[in-house]
Design a protein around this motif. Structure first.
Motif, PDB file in Angstrom:
ATOM      1  N   SER A 254       0.838  -1.204   0.000  1.00 60.01           N
ATOM      2  CA  SER A 254       0.000   0.000   0.000  1.00 60.01           C
ATOM      3  C   SER A 254       0.871   1.252   0.000  1.00 60.01           C
ATOM      4  CB  SER A 254      -0.868   0.054   1.271  1.00 60.01           C
ATOM      5  OG  SER A 254      -1.778  -1.002   1.314  1.00 60.01           O
ATOM      6  N   VAL A 255       0.358   2.290  -0.620  1.00 63.43           N
ATOM      7  CA  VAL A 255       1.016   3.595  -0.578  1.00 63.43           C
ATOM      8  C   VAL A 255       0.814   4.195   0.814  1.00 63.43           C
ATOM      9  CG1 VAL A 255       1.009   5.944  -1.497  1.00 63.43           C
ATOM     10  CG2 VAL A 255       0.684   3.994  -3.044  1.00 63.43           C
ATOM     11  N   ILE A 256       1.923   4.538   1.471  1.00 60.19           N
ATOM     12  CA  ILE A 256       1.831   5.140   2.809  1.00 60.19           C
ATOM     13  C   ILE A 256       2.460   6.539   2.854  1.00 60.19           C
ATOM     14  CG2 ILE A 256       1.696   2.960   4.066  1.00 60.19           C
ATOM     15  CD1 ILE A 256       4.724   3.367   4.750  1.00 60.19           C
ATOM     16  N   ARG A 258       3.344  10.135  -0.013  1.00 59.40           N
ATOM     17  CA  ARG A 258       3.520  10.664  -1.379  1.00 59.40           C
ATOM     18  C   ARG A 258       4.383  11.912  -1.284  1.00 59.40           C
ATOM     19  NH1 ARG A 258      -2.457  11.192  -3.221  1.00 59.40           N
ATOM     20  NH2 ARG A 258      -2.591  11.950  -1.082  1.00 59.40           N
ATOM     21  N   LYS A 259       5.410  11.964  -2.054  1.00 63.86           N
ATOM     22  CA  LYS A 259       6.399  13.042  -1.961  1.00 63.86           C
ATOM     23  C   LYS A 259       6.604  13.657  -3.347  1.00 63.86           C
ATOM     24  CE  LYS A 259       6.658  12.253   2.239  1.00 63.86           C
ATOM     25  NZ  LYS A 259       6.108  13.266   3.139  1.00 63.86           N
ATOM     26  N   HIS A 313       9.588   0.667   5.159  1.00 61.41           N
ATOM     27  CA  HIS A 313       9.319   1.634   4.096  1.00 61.41           C
ATOM     28  C   HIS A 313      10.057   1.223   2.829  1.00 61.41           C
ATOM     29  CE1 HIS A 313       8.889   4.087   7.781  1.00 61.41           C
ATOM     30  NE2 HIS A 313       8.124   4.909   7.105  1.00 61.41           N
ATOM     31  N   ALA A 330      -3.167   7.841  -1.443  1.00 60.44           N
ATOM     32  CA  ALA A 330      -2.909   7.300  -0.102  1.00 60.44           C
ATOM     33  C   ALA A 330      -3.674   5.988   0.049  1.00 60.44           C
ATOM     34  CB  ALA A 330      -3.353   8.298   0.963  1.00 60.44           C
ATOM     35  N   GLY A 331      -2.984   4.945   0.424  1.00 66.94           N
ATOM     36  CA  GLY A 331      -3.627   3.640   0.562  1.00 66.94           C
ATOM     37  C   GLY A 331      -3.769   2.884  -0.744  1.00 66.94           C
ATOM     38  N   ARG A 333      -3.075   0.530  -3.833  1.00 67.46           N
ATOM     39  CA  ARG A 333      -2.403  -0.778  -3.761  1.00 67.46           C
ATOM     40  C   ARG A 333      -1.681  -1.127  -5.055  1.00 67.46           C
ATOM     41  NH1 ARG A 333      -5.153  -4.825   0.254  1.00 67.46           N
ATOM     42  NH2 ARG A 333      -5.292  -3.358   1.966  1.00 67.46           N
TER      43      ARG A 333
ATOM     44  N   VAL B  84       4.955   4.215  11.591  1.00 65.11           N
ATOM     45  CA  VAL B  84       5.117   4.091  10.135  1.00 65.11           C
ATOM     46  C   VAL B  84       3.888   4.739   9.520  1.00 65.11           C
ATOM     47  CG1 VAL B  84       5.286   2.507   8.180  1.00 65.11           C
ATOM     48  CG2 VAL B  84       6.415   1.933  10.338  1.00 65.11           C
ATOM     49  N   GLY B  85       4.080   5.578   8.544  1.00 66.23           N
ATOM     50  CA  GLY B  85       2.960   6.285   7.905  1.00 66.23           C
ATOM     51  C   GLY B  85       1.782   5.333   7.682  1.00 66.23           C
ATOM     52  N   ILE B  86       0.596   5.786   8.043  1.00 71.14           N
ATOM     53  CA  ILE B  86      -0.548   4.871   8.073  1.00 71.14           C
ATOM     54  C   ILE B  86      -1.226   4.801   6.699  1.00 71.14           C
ATOM     55  CG2 ILE B  86      -2.275   6.602   8.760  1.00 71.14           C
ATOM     56  CD1 ILE B  86      -2.028   3.101  10.312  1.00 71.14           C
ATOM     57  N   ALA B  87      -1.620   3.585   6.306  1.00 70.82           N
ATOM     58  CA  ALA B  87      -2.509   3.422   5.156  1.00 70.82           C
ATOM     59  C   ALA B  87      -3.928   3.403   5.706  1.00 70.82           C
ATOM     60  CB  ALA B  87      -2.198   2.114   4.430  1.00 70.82           C
ATOM     61  N   PRO B  88      -4.858   4.131   5.065  1.00 74.03           N
ATOM     62  CA  PRO B  88      -6.217   4.210   5.612  1.00 74.03           C
ATOM     63  C   PRO B  88      -6.853   2.850   5.915  1.00 74.03           C
ATOM     64  CG  PRO B  88      -5.915   5.872   3.907  1.00 74.03           C
ATOM     65  CD  PRO B  88      -4.656   5.046   3.923  1.00 74.03           C
ATOM     66  N   ALA B  89      -6.538   1.838   5.126  1.00 73.70           N
ATOM     67  CA  ALA B  89      -7.154   0.527   5.353  1.00 73.70           C
ATOM     68  C   ALA B  89      -6.740  -0.090   6.684  1.00 73.70           C
ATOM     69  CB  ALA B  89      -6.800  -0.428   4.204  1.00 73.70           C
ATOM     70  N   LYS B  90      -5.695   0.425   7.302  1.00 79.53           N
ATOM     71  CA  LYS B  90      -5.257  -0.118   8.589  1.00 79.53           C
ATOM     72  C   LYS B  90      -5.928   0.558   9.778  1.00 79.53           C
ATOM     73  CE  LYS B  90      -0.878  -1.517   6.573  1.00 79.53           C
ATOM     74  NZ  LYS B  90       0.560  -1.290   6.383  1.00 79.53           N
ATOM     75  N   ASP B 109       1.434  12.024   7.297  1.00 85.15           N
ATOM     76  CA  ASP B 109       2.027  13.180   6.615  1.00 85.15           C
ATOM     77  C   ASP B 109       1.299  13.464   5.308  1.00 85.15           C
ATOM     78  OD1 ASP B 109       2.811  11.186   4.884  1.00 85.15           O
ATOM     79  OD2 ASP B 109       4.940  11.682   4.932  1.00 85.15           O
ATOM     80  N   ASP B 110       0.108  12.877   5.143  1.00 83.18           N
ATOM     81  CA  ASP B 110      -0.599  12.934   3.867  1.00 83.18           C
ATOM     82  C   ASP B 110      -2.021  13.442   4.087  1.00 83.18           C
ATOM     83  OD1 ASP B 110      -0.485  11.487   0.925  1.00 83.18           O
ATOM     84  OD2 ASP B 110      -2.500  11.460   1.801  1.00 83.18           O
ATOM     85  N   ALA B 111      -2.450  14.365   3.250  1.00 82.76           N
ATOM     86  CA  ALA B 111      -3.765  14.990   3.426  1.00 82.76           C
ATOM     87  C   ALA B 111      -4.904  13.976   3.350  1.00 82.76           C
ATOM     88  CB  ALA B 111      -3.964  16.083   2.365  1.00 82.76           C
ATOM     89  N   GLU B 112      -4.827  13.060   2.400  1.00 81.28           N
ATOM     90  CA  GLU B 112      -5.903  12.067   2.264  1.00 81.28           C
ATOM     91  C   GLU B 112      -5.955  11.139   3.469  1.00 81.28           C
ATOM     92  OE1 GLU B 112      -5.652   9.824  -1.363  1.00 81.28           O
ATOM     93  OE2 GLU B 112      -5.487  11.644  -2.577  1.00 81.28           O
ATOM     94  N   ALA B 113      -4.775  10.716   3.915  1.00 85.24           N
ATOM     95  CA  ALA B 113      -4.746   9.825   5.083  1.00 85.24           C
ATOM     96  C   ALA B 113      -5.246  10.562   6.325  1.00 85.24           C
ATOM     97  CB  ALA B 113      -3.330   9.290   5.299  1.00 85.24           C
ATOM     98  N   GLY B 138       7.248  12.419   6.264  1.00 89.39           N
ATOM     99  CA  GLY B 138       7.131  13.655   7.032  1.00 89.39           C
ATOM    100  C   GLY B 138       7.025  14.910   6.191  1.00 89.39           C
TER     101      GLY B 138
END
Lengths: 370, 370
Positions: A254-256, A258-259, A313, A330-331, A333, B84-90, B109-113, B138
């Motif tokens: 999953s994407v965790i 975005r940079k 990561h 974000a999230g 897959r 660790v940066g969170i994926a929404p599914a978690k 660190d992500d707006a969508e998350a 971050g």
């Protein structure tokens, strides 16, 4: 119905259709040599479910740990070669399984270890390991040590075995065919010398996925071992033993993060989920720590690679254009094709099996550890 | 009495005395900063038995996977940061544990998350991840994104967190102290900006083993995170955070081949048993895949290294003299100090604990996977 959208990430995904095609490809390669058996090496898959397809009817297998030997014996696989040089302290465990009905043959290239095998009170047999140029384990086909080991093993000698691991340095079918012939000639020569010395040499075993696929002659050989062909990986693809679409094993991630400012995304597949294997570093193309595929397993992101890993990561960058952020929310897959299937798979205790789609059609277990 | 002579090989060995000394060293480093808590990162040890010593009284901990979060919560550790940066599914899994009494804070660190955290129906709170120069996850302390993320999280904002992972590139106490100050100043600046915007910022968290040990000031910081200090490894030794005798984690291995003709022996600890981590490649001294120690954990073989690995084979050569074959018979046992403790430990499901000798005084479990 469980799909790849429902699984935790990272998870290990195995495509059944690709696996079957890879197995059929190796079966066809071995069938070129009538009378020569395939003894699949289960060190990559470590799974009874895979063995059911790769070694039908509980056929002969190769293993790399005592844990595999026990697991596959309990699953009905009696005829095994434990193809890693044996430490004497492991002989009790092997003899115990053999006393229960297994026929697990060990390999040896050391005088002390051979003496321990000969002196052990339990049922044991061993193959002498022959070195045909890899420079890892084994004795040379023309060596005195070969004859001495066989004399020590005496009635416990089951045959000779070699592994042309240096075939992994091959970069063309011609080169691999040449290494395969060296492998064949070397182990056959060892068998001939032992027979000339009065020994019975039942098994003459060779193999690596490249030489199994590319060897032209198997004259004098009784069996071929190979393992990674089942799954394939980016390294095998690079050396020409696997088509790009024939990689059966991927990591669902999953994407965790975005940079956009550094044209990168972060996945939750890092050093543990992918392994730190960098075997493609020495291949024609360096795939970093893995190639990012879409959820259907297609390379639709171009050359988007995991270029750096931390424990959890994986940093992804694209090598041949702009990263497609719109498809990496974000999230979001993706699946990651690994450098080296054997090492990546070892981080997981199960396979989530798909068959060309996203539906999980089965969950298969694995035996890890020792 | 079980000793290291009785264990299967490879096995993972943890020295209790060294572990305790390492924990005391970090406790002393953190105690220099009154009012600042230590929140040990359990990603290296992944063990309740280690946590009992490293985070006494079920103190606050850091985790890197959902599997760790569950395992440590079941073991009584309620106060966790899942760093660790969170994926929404978690989020469902985290909220479920929180609903059962845990206080597991995620990082984002992500707006969508962040929007997914804010919108989730279950109990959740989050730290904004701040980048102080590592360039992994971050947002920058001075960024607009920092304020936007906090605004989105609103009442679910628990604080700010950073990790100066680039401290691993440091090679002196001065350099690490400088990076530590950058880490401190950056995350404190982020907290100040959020407070100025009206947010409550309870947690101001930083850490890596080097900066935790070498940071001079922790002004404005509420807690320090670190993990690998518990075990140490050859890389940490190289960067000066660990004395050579302070590596608590080793792999017990057996000799499975001897190759006097090329001055090498083979151990049964290969790519899986040691990991393919090569972090000492960039350190002052390259230790290959590990340093061979004797069965008592002493470096009495000189600079004898695992220089090459295959899946189950580790090839050993000596760099500073002749290999001592007399002490490396077939089946002879050694211990191998790893490059990177976190990755090596991950191949094992348990620790065999010794306390300065060869006697196994305890067996401790680990939680692997995700």
């Amino acid at each position: 119905m469980t799909t790849l959208d429902d699984l935790p990430t990272p998870s290990l995904v195995l495509d059944l259709g690709i696996l079957r095609a890879n197995l059929a490809g190796m079966a066809a390669a071995v069938a070129r040599h009538p009378g020569v058996a395939l003894r699949p090496h289960m060190k990559t898959a470590k799974s009874l479910d895979v063995a059911a397809l790769a070694a039908p009817d509980h056929g002969p297998i190769t293993v790399s740990t005592l844990a595999e030997a026990r697991y596959f014996f309990e699953g009905g696989y009696k005829d095994q070669i434990y193809a890693v040089g044996i430490a004497p302290a492991k002989l009790d465990a092997v003899a115990s399984l053999n006393a229960q009905g297994a026929s697990i043959k060990v390999i040896v290239d050391d005088a002390e270890a051979a003496a321990a095998i000969a002196a052990h009170p339990g049922p044991l047999s061993a193959l002498v390991e022959v070195d045909v140029g890899e420079g890892r384990g084994g004795v040379a086909p023309e060596s005195e040590a070969l004859l001495a080991l066989a004399a020590t093993l005496s009635g416990r000698l089951a045959g000779v075995l070699t592994h042309a691991g240096h075939s992994y340095a091959g970069r063309s079918a011609e080169e691999m065919a040449r290494i395969a012939e060296t492998e064949r000639a070397g182990v056959v020569r060892a068998a001939e010398r032992l027979r000339a010395a009065g020994h019975e040499v039942g098994i003459v075993s060779l193999g690596s996925s490249p030489t199994a696929l590319y060897g032209a002659s198997m004259e004098g050989i009784t069996e071929i071992r190979a393992g990674v062909y089942m799954f394939g990986d980016l390294f095998q693809m690079q050396i020409g033993t696997h088509a790009p679409e024939a990689i059966a094993l991927t990591v669902l991630a999953s994407v965790i993060g975005r940079k956009p400012e550094r044209e990168a995304v972060l996945l939750d597949s890092g050093s543990l989920a992918l392994s730190k294997d960098r075997s493609t570093q020495a291949a024609p193309k360096d795939y970093g720590f893995g190639l990012v595929l879409d959820l259907d397993g297609r390379p639709s992101f171009g050359e988007t690679l995991v270029v750096r890993t931390h424990q959890e990561h994986g940093e992804v960058k694209r090598q041949d254009g702009a990263l497609d952020f719109a498809r990496l929310p974000a999230g979001g897959r993706v699946r990651v094709a690994p450098n080296h299937a054997c090492l990546t798979a070892a981080a997981y205790d199960r396979y989530h099996v798909v068959d060309g789609g996203r539906e999980v059609v089965a969950v298969w277990d694995r035996v890890n550890g020792w």
